[in-house]
Design a protein around this motif. Structure first.
Motif, PDB file in Angstrom:
ATOM      1  N   GLU A  66       1.393   2.090 -18.107  1.00 14.77           N
ATOM      2  CA  GLU A  66       1.397   0.786 -18.779  1.00 14.77           C
ATOM      3  C   GLU A  66       2.329  -0.191 -18.065  1.00 14.77           C
ATOM      4  OE1 GLU A  66       1.962   3.726 -20.486  1.00 14.77           O
ATOM      5  OE2 GLU A  66      -0.086   3.858 -21.249  1.00 14.77           O
ATOM      6  N   LEU A  67       3.493   0.297 -17.633  1.00 12.22           N
ATOM      7  CA  LEU A  67       4.425  -0.561 -16.910  1.00 12.22           C
ATOM      8  C   LEU A  67       3.829  -0.977 -15.571  1.00 12.22           C
ATOM      9  CD1 LEU A  67       7.130  -1.984 -16.597  1.00 12.22           C
ATOM     10  CD2 LEU A  67       8.084   0.175 -15.743  1.00 12.22           C
ATOM     11  N   ALA A  68       3.163  -0.064 -14.886  1.00 11.65           N
ATOM     12  CA  ALA A  68       2.514  -0.402 -13.614  1.00 11.65           C
ATOM     13  C   ALA A  68       1.478  -1.500 -13.825  1.00 11.65           C
ATOM     14  CB  ALA A  68       1.880   0.842 -12.999  1.00 11.65           C
ATOM     15  N   SER A  69       0.678  -1.387 -14.866  1.00 10.89           N
ATOM     16  CA  SER A  69      -0.326  -2.419 -15.171  1.00 10.89           C
ATOM     17  C   SER A  69       0.328  -3.754 -15.504  1.00 10.89           C
ATOM     18  CB  SER A  69      -1.203  -1.986 -16.344  1.00 10.89           C
ATOM     19  OG  SER A  69      -1.971  -0.871 -15.991  1.00 10.89           O
ATOM     20  N   GLU A  70       1.419  -3.699 -16.243  1.00  9.16           N
ATOM     21  CA  GLU A  70       2.159  -4.912 -16.594  1.00  9.16           C
ATOM     22  C   GLU A  70       2.708  -5.603 -15.337  1.00  9.16           C
ATOM     23  OE1 GLU A  70       6.485  -5.758 -18.489  1.00  9.16           O
ATOM     24  OE2 GLU A  70       5.189  -4.455 -19.709  1.00  9.16           O
ATOM     25  N   ILE A  71       3.239  -4.810 -14.416  1.00  8.16           N
ATOM     26  CA  ILE A  71       3.765  -5.366 -13.163  1.00  8.16           C
ATOM     27  C   ILE A  71       2.637  -5.965 -12.333  1.00  8.16           C
ATOM     28  CG2 ILE A  71       4.899  -4.789 -10.983  1.00  8.16           C
ATOM     29  CD1 ILE A  71       6.528  -2.667 -12.600  1.00  8.16           C
ATOM     30  N   GLN A  72       1.491  -5.287 -12.275  1.00  8.28           N
ATOM     31  CA  GLN A  72       0.337  -5.826 -11.537  1.00  8.28           C
ATOM     32  C   GLN A  72      -0.092  -7.172 -12.121  1.00  8.28           C
ATOM     33  OE1 GLN A  72      -2.079  -2.265 -11.957  1.00  8.28           O
ATOM     34  NE2 GLN A  72      -2.262  -2.134  -9.722  1.00  8.28           N
ATOM     35  N   GLU A  73      -0.146  -7.265 -13.430  1.00  8.95           N
ATOM     36  CA  GLU A  73      -0.532  -8.536 -14.078  1.00  8.95           C
ATOM     37  C   GLU A  73       0.499  -9.619 -13.787  1.00  8.95           C
ATOM     38  OE1 GLU A  73      -2.803 -11.222 -15.707  1.00  8.95           O
ATOM     39  OE2 GLU A  73      -3.419  -9.143 -15.385  1.00  8.95           O
ATOM     40  N   PHE A  74       1.764  -9.254 -13.802  1.00  7.41           N
ATOM     41  CA  PHE A  74       2.852 -10.180 -13.488  1.00  7.41           C
ATOM     42  C   PHE A  74       2.668 -10.758 -12.083  1.00  7.41           C
ATOM     43  CE2 PHE A  74       7.161 -11.057 -11.934  1.00  7.41           C
ATOM     44  CZ  PHE A  74       7.716 -11.779 -12.994  1.00  7.41           C
ATOM     45  N   VAL A  84      -2.268  -8.704  -4.705  1.00 11.30           N
ATOM     46  CA  VAL A  84      -1.830  -7.891  -5.850  1.00 11.30           C
ATOM     47  C   VAL A  84      -1.953  -6.411  -5.489  1.00 11.30           C
ATOM     48  CG1 VAL A  84      -2.285  -7.309  -8.270  1.00 11.30           C
ATOM     49  CG2 VAL A  84      -2.542  -9.676  -7.478  1.00 11.30           C
ATOM     50  N   PRO A  85      -0.882  -5.643  -5.664  1.00 14.48           N
ATOM     51  CA  PRO A  85      -0.955  -4.203  -5.357  1.00 14.48           C
ATOM     52  C   PRO A  85      -2.038  -3.512  -6.178  1.00 14.48           C
ATOM     53  CG  PRO A  85       1.315  -4.866  -5.699  1.00 14.48           C
ATOM     54  CD  PRO A  85       0.455  -6.028  -6.112  1.00 14.48           C
ATOM     55  N   ARG A  86      -2.873  -2.759  -5.516  1.00 10.36           N
ATOM     56  CA  ARG A  86      -3.908  -1.981  -6.210  1.00 10.36           C
ATOM     57  C   ARG A  86      -3.307  -0.713  -6.802  1.00 10.36           C
ATOM     58  NH1 ARG A  86      -9.206  -3.745  -5.857  1.00 10.36           N
ATOM     59  NH2 ARG A  86      -9.352  -5.438  -4.383  1.00 10.36           N
ATOM     60  N   GLU A  87      -2.174  -0.306  -6.254  1.00 12.89           N
ATOM     61  CA  GLU A  87      -1.485   0.884  -6.753  1.00 12.89           C
ATOM     62  C   GLU A  87       0.008   0.621  -6.744  1.00 12.89           C
ATOM     63  OE1 GLU A  87      -0.908   5.611  -5.650  1.00 12.89           O
ATOM     64  OE2 GLU A  87      -2.377   4.437  -4.547  1.00 12.89           O
ATOM     65  N   ILE A  88       0.680   1.100  -7.781  1.00 11.17           N
ATOM     66  CA  ILE A  88       2.137   1.017  -7.853  1.00 11.17           C
ATOM     67  C   ILE A  88       2.660   2.432  -8.058  1.00 11.17           C
ATOM     68  CG2 ILE A  88       4.112   0.239  -9.223  1.00 11.17           C
ATOM     69  CD1 ILE A  88       2.605  -2.368  -9.713  1.00 11.17           C
ATOM     70  N   GLU A  89       3.571   2.826  -7.188  1.00 14.73           N
ATOM     71  CA  GLU A  89       4.201   4.141  -7.308  1.00 14.73           C
ATOM     72  C   GLU A  89       5.684   3.936  -7.584  1.00 14.73           C
ATOM     73  OE1 GLU A  89       5.233   8.062  -4.608  1.00 14.73           O
ATOM     74  OE2 GLU A  89       3.405   6.934  -4.170  1.00 14.73           O
ATOM     75  N   PHE A  90       6.164   4.566  -8.627  1.00 11.71           N
ATOM     76  CA  PHE A  90       7.582   4.490  -8.963  1.00 11.71           C
ATOM     77  C   PHE A  90       8.329   5.573  -8.185  1.00 11.71           C
ATOM     78  CE2 PHE A  90       7.309   1.299 -12.124  1.00 11.71           C
ATOM     79  CZ  PHE A  90       6.071   1.444 -12.727  1.00 11.71           C
ATOM     80  N   ILE A  91       9.431   5.181  -7.584  1.00 17.54           N
ATOM     81  CA  ILE A  91      10.262   6.118  -6.832  1.00 17.54           C
ATOM     82  C   ILE A  91      11.713   5.980  -7.284  1.00 17.54           C
ATOM     83  CG2 ILE A  91       8.735   6.266  -4.820  1.00 17.54           C
ATOM     84  CD1 ILE A  91      10.464   4.209  -3.397  1.00 17.54           C
ATOM     85  N   ASP A  92      12.490   7.029  -7.059  1.00 17.40           N
ATOM     86  CA  ASP A  92      13.898   7.018  -7.470  1.00 17.40           C
ATOM     87  C   ASP A  92      14.781   6.269  -6.483  1.00 17.40           C
ATOM     88  OD1 ASP A  92      13.306   8.548  -9.739  1.00 17.40           O
ATOM     89  OD2 ASP A  92      13.552  10.420  -8.634  1.00 17.40           O
TER      90      ASP A  92
END
Length: 143
Positions: A66-74, A84-92
């Motif tokens: 959900e956060l990835a989708s929110e960031i994409q919309e932002f 617009v990124p088609r994919e968002i990967e969270f990393i540490d």
């Protein structure tokens, strides 16, 4: 280098667009949940490359689809569609130089290694349409 002297190593080639990652990263880090961000191009059979973002969330932020989708919309509200990124990967942790600049080539290599691993996993599998020799399976010949 990509083999083209006029292209930057970091440049993303999406269809007919040449995209610099800086503007995408600026839009990403404006999101209140994002601490650091990097954008790279990942191979795509139709568009040459598509934009993928790596995001380090701010402390206390829980990564989710959900956060990835929110960031994409932002980002979609601020940039062109192809940026617009088609994919968002969270990393540490973000790979950084000693001066604090993002080392995108490390992220790009990590992604290419993953794609190679996936390809080798699928190499021995047969499809219902293609036999092991790469020929049409007998069940669909004549179609």
């Amino acid at each position: 280098m990509t083999g083209q002297p006029w292209m930057s190593y970091e440049e993303i080639r999406a269809a007919l667009h040449r995209i610099g990652p800086g503007e995408i990263e600026e839009a990403l880090i404006r999101h209140p949940a994002v601490a650091l961000a990097a954008a790279i191009g990942v191979p795509d059979p139709v568009r040459t490359e598509v934009v993928k973002a790596f995001v380090v969330p701010k402390p206390g932020v829980v990564p989710s689809a959900e956060l990835a989708s929110e960031i994409q919309e932002f980002v979609r509200e601020r940039l062109a569609r192809h940026e617009v990124p088609r994919e968002i990967e969270f990393i540490d942790e973000m790979p950084l130089t000693t001066t604090g600049k993002v080392v995108r080539r490390v992220l790009k290599q990590m992604e290419l290694d993953r794609l190679a691993d996936r390809a080798s996993e699928h190499a021995g599998r047969s499809s219902p349409f293609i036999d092991g020799r790469g020929e049409r399976a007998s069940s669909i010949q004549g179609v």
